[in-house]
Design an enzyme around this catalytic site. Sequence first.
Site, PDB file in Angstrom:
ATOM      1  N   ALA A   1      -2.737  -5.986   9.776  1.00 63.08           N
ATOM      2  CA  ALA A   1      -2.988  -4.539   9.681  1.00 63.08           C
ATOM      3  C   ALA A   1      -2.313  -3.787  10.822  1.00 63.08           C
ATOM      4  CB  ALA A   1      -4.489  -4.269   9.686  1.00 63.08           C
TER       5      ALA A   1
ATOM      6  N   LYS B   1       2.735  -2.425  -5.952  1.00 66.10           N
ATOM      7  CA  LYS B   1       3.538  -2.848  -4.791  1.00 66.10           C
ATOM      8  C   LYS B   1       2.914  -4.125  -4.236  1.00 66.10           C
ATOM      9  CE  LYS B   1       5.512  -1.149  -0.449  1.00 66.10           C
ATOM     10  NZ  LYS B   1       5.089  -2.321   0.361  1.00 66.10           N
TER      11      LYS B   1
ATOM     12  N   GLU C   1       9.126 -10.509  -5.299  1.00 68.93           N
ATOM     13  CA  GLU C   1       8.194 -10.776  -4.202  1.00 68.93           C
ATOM     14  C   GLU C   1       7.566 -12.150  -4.365  1.00 68.93           C
ATOM     15  OE1 GLU C   1       6.890  -8.247  -0.872  1.00 68.93           O
ATOM     16  OE2 GLU C   1       8.390  -8.063  -2.458  1.00 68.93           O
TER      17      GLU C   1
END
Length: 719
Positions: free
Chosen positions: A45, A129, A186
């Site tokens: 994060a 995403k 991905e």
Amino acid sequence: MADALIPVEDLSEEQAGQELIRLAAAIAHHDALYHGKDQPEISDADYDALKRRNDAIEARFPTLVRSDSPSQRVGAAPAGIFSQITHARPMLSLDNTFSDEDVADFVASVYRFLGVMPDNSIAFTAEPKIDGLSMSIRYEHRKLKTAATRGDGTTGENVTANILTIKEIPTELPADAPDVVEVRGEVYMAKSDFLALNAQMEAEGRQTYVNPRNTAAGSLRQLDAKVTASRKLKFFAYAWGEMSTMPAETQSGMVEAFKRWGFPVNPLTRRLTSVEEIIAHYREIGLQRADLDYDIDGVVYKVDRLDLQARLGFRSRSPRWATAHKFPAEQAFTTVEAIDIQVGRTGALTPVARLEPITVGGVVVTNATLHNADYIEGIGNGGERIRPEGHDIRIGDTVIVQRAGDVIPQVLDVVLEKRPETSVKYEFPKTCPVCGSHAVREKNEKTGKLDSVTRCTGGFVCSAQAKEHIKHFVSRNAFDIEGLGTKQVDFFFESEDPALMIRTAPDIFTLKQRQEASSLTRLENIDGFGRVSVRKLFDAIDARREIALNRFIFALGIRHVGETTAKLLARSYGSYAAFADAMQEAAPKFGEAWNELNSIDGIGEVVAASMVEFFKEPRNLEVVSRLLKEVTPLDAEAVTASDSPVAGKTVVFTGSLERFTRDEAKARAESLGAKVAGSVSKKTDYLVAGPGAGSKLDKAREVGVTVMTEDEWLALIGW
């Protein structure tokens, strides 16, 4: 986080450029630790927050994006553990959006750039995403040839052997696939597989992993492919690189082709035709987010038609035809323990809330920006109330803290019910806490209102400003002196020894001479230095005694003059002598020199005024004079070369263009090295005139500027 940062919306172009340099260095450091050594020292994060701040600054200042921007490379340069592969087409990043309004603006910008009316609907694709590791897989004659990580966007690591262990990725394509195919997508680890892996690690008494994304990235970079195979990695295909022939004419058609060829594609991808449909699908994916077996951090929107994608083209770092709509920031409650003031290079006094430590989005937060004096009082930059009841922020208050696009969180609101009875209003200082000089809020010449930022008037008298100016001077996009980092500048600046001290930029270039003249204080004998490092430092300093004009101008640290503005100035004036003379002639803020300065595309009255004020200040002139005795700024022509016939030329477009929209024409000209101006002057090289050309055409003829039609312009640039 020891220091608070100025919020993105309050950054000047100059501050933004400096902040992007800092972020590039920090992100490169953490990329190297993770990708190069698999030893991350910050949480996922916290890393994301660094990237989001970088992206937020670049979104607000797109012209400041540098070649080493994290948005250009996303990851570290290959570490040497694996061989390197150069991507046939760069793997670029996307701009981010954070609100429905941002999405509407993105869609509107597409219509506007293409010159299409909104009633002629343009279709977009919307896809989750995926929070994983970007990969480019190359097939030649339908056989899997190589697989490379994104790396720095230009060169990635060859992880072909490990990609072959992912069962979802086909090793051979069907007969209808082109001879050359690069499929991009991905690599990720499913949440369920991540939890199972951590349970196994815990049972074996081994350290568990932080999150699925980092685990997937580390797994893919294993030297032993058997380890990669055991991690059960997965893949979603959504993009492409080099293709010998295109199997479809739309984004959605390409995804269907990937599916036919055996690649997994995301089932939540949709084709949509309005902002309302796009937002509704974003909401729908958000509701499903927690139940998905893979991590996502937003939704990506792309113009569906590939011919429109080609027309829209790219900014310097990202496509105009796509954006990533990120999910909302996370919030938490904590207490303000103190309010401190930090002084920046331009004298800005920024208040920082010192908070009782609290975890927000997996990161321990101890500081938050309070922006400026008005923000503490509950007043926005436009004078509006920014908190529901207009209440202020005080020491001891319980506050709501949010982490969004900034590295440093923001204090959003106060919980009045928990305010201590003994609390008192915070008094913003009227003097600089570093040097004691008066702190003032300047009046905006255009609006007549006070600026939101309080500034120290001490200038170079203020040690905080002087030190930060030296750090700016030696930074990557200024003089870029290797061996003079933050710690070294702090050391030299704080030294009281005449043989060591650096208080202004010219002192850098006299350091070697002062060292050679000193018989007592030898730099090589000081802890942290040494004979070899000192020699390298002096060599690095000497290597910068000649420098490109744009770097020299940027290094001066003129307020509002960022890297892009410095390039415009260098291109416009050509030499430092011409530039300095023009600044002196423009000092009265009227006349030909002043008008010419304001006519440079991208430079308005505020920037122009800041520049002439800099050159009116005796202390600045004295420092620059000493600097010029040590350094030679090279003429712009001596450091700029291009095969383009319009490189370095100034172009003005007027009238109606028939082959391109005005934005497309400008983007094409700038991509060829031309400078596009908004008005005609003696500095203009070409006026491209379409139907309806008016006063600009008259002015061009008056001053002898070459006038050409749109077709003649296209012939000149070889289009």
